[in-house]
Design a protein around this motif. Structure first.
Motif: not given
Length: 688
Positions: A402-423
């Protein structure tokens, strides 16, 4: 002194079953010898995929079984009970005598001492020991009644160079075993372990799993130094590979560099979890296109290497296809698809869950002073990767993808990291998210999970925790402690409960909020125990503050634990215990009722005045403490009161003849103890 050597040869036993089997077999033989009071010099257990081996060295050839008194039934017991006792011990009634005990008169008989040959004992008990081995997974084959991990082919059992003569199910033991697992007509006689080990050493087979592991590690180090790369440590994989080979041979293989464009986690999961390969990394920590394979044979023609490279090529081609397909699928547009993905019966779909998380995350964002909109957005998309092909193929990658998908699609870094770490965190030693958006999303996910499952009465039991709620609770605790944060956990639980009910879910457990708060405190106790904090300090701290102050509880406990053996800690405990023991003693059998204050107007000396002055200084300190309390400073201040406290006790008689003076002094001591209890409940601390 003699040697007992046992080998059980079967079809290949999975690595997951080997370790347990060799340990239990060894323990059961050790228990047998302990019960029979038989000493030995050394015991060992080994395994290869096909062989379980037990070795005892320094056993006696014979033992003298001492005479012993055997207690039987009461003399008034039914005749059948007495007959059963006679029959089980193979004696007649003439051998019995009576003896008066505390609970009545009983029959006894005395065995005579006798010589027992070890070989006879082993022939009798080895089948019984083997029968106690219960496999987690077992099978039966042919017309045999034996349950074993895999079909058992032969039993080699030798004592003092002689073959034992017992039968175990359809197999008769001997001193012969198969020496080639591929060609079972190749057999060999062995009379001792030394010749057995020497033969297999010469064949390149390492019987000892510890030596096999050491061999693999050494080869890894040699190759790493030569190739100038590093191997990611993975003890679980190394243990597994050690148990699935007997002739380890390390091969350096490669895959096409084009696959390095795939996220490294996909490469690692593919190699480690699916193929049992070891990925390699360059000195900068970046993954390379080389990997190590622990083969079970020499690769003279290079076919094993070629085969493994073809396998990884096919797997990575699939992964690359899914990656290219999934990364371009708009995360926001896919959120509605989560309506069709069931979360849990009684708790709705994953779409329902993320709607709750959006609102709960918004509440947490206020505490962290971060953008509410950004937290809600990260909550909305954090579960979308569950419907991707990649997570379907590699469930271990949920969140990460989810973090990788968010990064490729241009979401802010904070959101990318939050999605990849939320577990995260997922265990005691797991990484803990540190950034505010990551903390908010991880905490939101775990609170929602805990509230939901407690609400529908799916709580962990003493032995089972199918939904990993202990892990979720531990995650909440680590998020708070590792980030030095406090949240109003009770309010979050209450709000999350209301969010479930707003969606129409009936949370049948009306005590869920109270039970969840207690559960979190219980997990905090476990966490502190794992940090080796003294049990009495854990109890003192957790009874002093509630679930809204778990970070404070931990920080106070660990600080006291670190200082309790030093002068500061000793001064505090000595002062508190001296005051509390007098207070407790005087109030135990007294009708005195103490107020919450004391009257300075009836003090008779300066020692009383000085103690009250010191108490007021401490109370003022604790009243003015802000959220960033310096716990060492708090303990130092408490320790600094020792001289005034001891001067008081050395010069003032608390149990004064005048009742009002005595009451006033006891109230002074009560004020002192309560002031100390601003830190934690010192009455729970044991004096060592």
């Amino acid at each position: 002194m003699s040697e007992f050597f046992l080998e059980l040869f079967s079809e290949e036993i999975p690595a997951s079953l080997q370790q347990n089997a060799r340990n239990i077999l060894l323990e059961n033989f050790q228990k047998l010898f302990e019960e029979k009071q038989i000493s030995f010099k050394k015991s060992s257990s080994f395994s290869t995929p096909n062989r379980l081996i037990i070795l005892f060295e320094g056993l006696p050839k014979e033992i003298i079984q001492k005479a012993e008194e055997i207690k039987g039934p009461n003399v008034n017991a039914p005749e059948k009970a007495i007959e059963g006792f006679l029959r089980s011990n193979q004696i007649n009634k003439n051998n019995l005598y009576k003896k008066v005990m505390e609970k009545g008169e009983f029959y006894f008989f005395k065995t005579s001492s006798k010589k027992i040959y070890m070989i006879d004992l082993l022939e009798e008990h080895t089948p019984l020991v083997l029968g106690k081995l219960l496999w987690k997974k077992s099978m039966r084959w042919g017309g045999n009644s034996l349950n074993w991990a895999r079909p058992l082919k032969s039993i080699l059992a030798v004592f003092d160079g002689k073959s034992l003569g017992f039968q175990y199910h359809h197999l008769k033991c001997s001193n012969v075993t198969f020496i080639d697992k591929e060609f079972e007509d190749k057999k060999k006689i062995f009379k001792d372990f030394k010749s057995y080990k020497k033969f297999f050493d010469q064949s390149g087979i390492i019987i000892n799993q510890v030596k096999r592991k050491e061999f693999i590690i050494k080869k890894f180090e040699t190759i790493s130094n030569k190739k100038n790369f590093t191997i990611e440590p993975n003890r679980k994989l190394l243990d597994e590979v050690t148990d699935i080979v007997e002739q380890p041979n390390i091969l350096v293989c490669k895959f096409d560099e084009k696959f390095l464009n795939i996220p490294k986690e996909i490469l690692i999961i593919t190699m480690q979890h699916h193929q049992k390969y070891f990925p390699t990394f360059n000195k900068k920590g970046m993954i390379t296109n080389e990997f190590l394979v622990v083969a079970n044979n020499k690769d003279i023609e290079g076919y094993i290497k070629l085969g493994n490279e073809r396998v990884i090529e096919a797997r990575l081609s699939d992964a690359q296809f899914f990656w290219e397909k999934n990364k371009s699928q708009n995360l926001v547009k896919q959120v509605s698809k989560l309506k069709t993905v069931n979360y849990f019966k009684g708790l709705g779909s994953y779409f329902d869950k993320i709607q709750r998380m959006r609102k709960l995350g918004g509440m947490i964002s206020d505490e962290l002073l971060i953008s509410k909109d950004q937290v809600e957005l990260s909550a909305s998309i954090c579960k979308v990767d569950l419907i991707s092909d990649l997570v379907g193929e590699f469930p271990e990658l949920q969140g990460i993808m989810g973090g990788y998908f968010a990064e490729v699609q241009g979401f802010d870094k904070e959101i990318v990291l939050a999605v990849s770490e939320h577990y995260l965190p997922i265990g005691l030693e797991s990484k803990t998210p540190k950034k505010p958006f990551s903390i908010a999303l991880a905490l939101t996910d775990k609170i929602d999970t805990l509230v939901g499952f407690f609400g529908i009465n799916q709580k962990p039991t003493s032995s089972k925790d199918p939904y990993a709620l202990r892990r979720s609770a531990l995650g909440v605790i680590k998020l708070l402690i590792d980030n030095n944060k406090e949240f109003k956990i009770k309010d979050l639980i209450s709000y999350s409960t209301s969010l479930h009910r707003e969606q129409g879910f009936e949370l049948s457990n009306n005590l869920s909020q109270k039970e969840l708060a207690e559960f979190l405190i219980d997990r905090l106790k476990y966490y502190m125990k794992e940090k080796n904090i003294r049990t009495d300090i854990i109890e003192a701290s957790t009874t002093s503050h509630g679930v809204d102050h778990m970070n404070k509880i931990y920080k106070k406990a660990i600080t006291l634990h670190n200082l309790i053996g030093e002068e500061i800690g000793e001064s505090i405990i000595a002062s508190y215990k001296r005051a509390s023991s007098i207070l407790e003693s005087e109030l135990k059998n007294s009708d005195i009722e103490l107020s919450n204050t004391t009257d300075p107007g009836i003090f008779k000396n300066d020692y009383e005045k000085n103690l009250l002055k010191k108490i007021n200084e401490l109370r003022k300190y604790f009243t003015n403490i802000n959220k960033d309390e310096n716990y060492i400073e708090s303990l130092t201040n408490l320790a600094g009161a020792k001289k005034v406290i001891f001067d008081f006790f050395d010069n003032v008689k608390v149990n004064d003849e005048e009742k009002n003076i005595k009451k006033n002094r006891l109230e002074l001591l009560q004020m002192l103890c309560r002031t100390f209890d601003n830190y934690i409940n010192f009455s729970n601390i044991e004096t060592k």
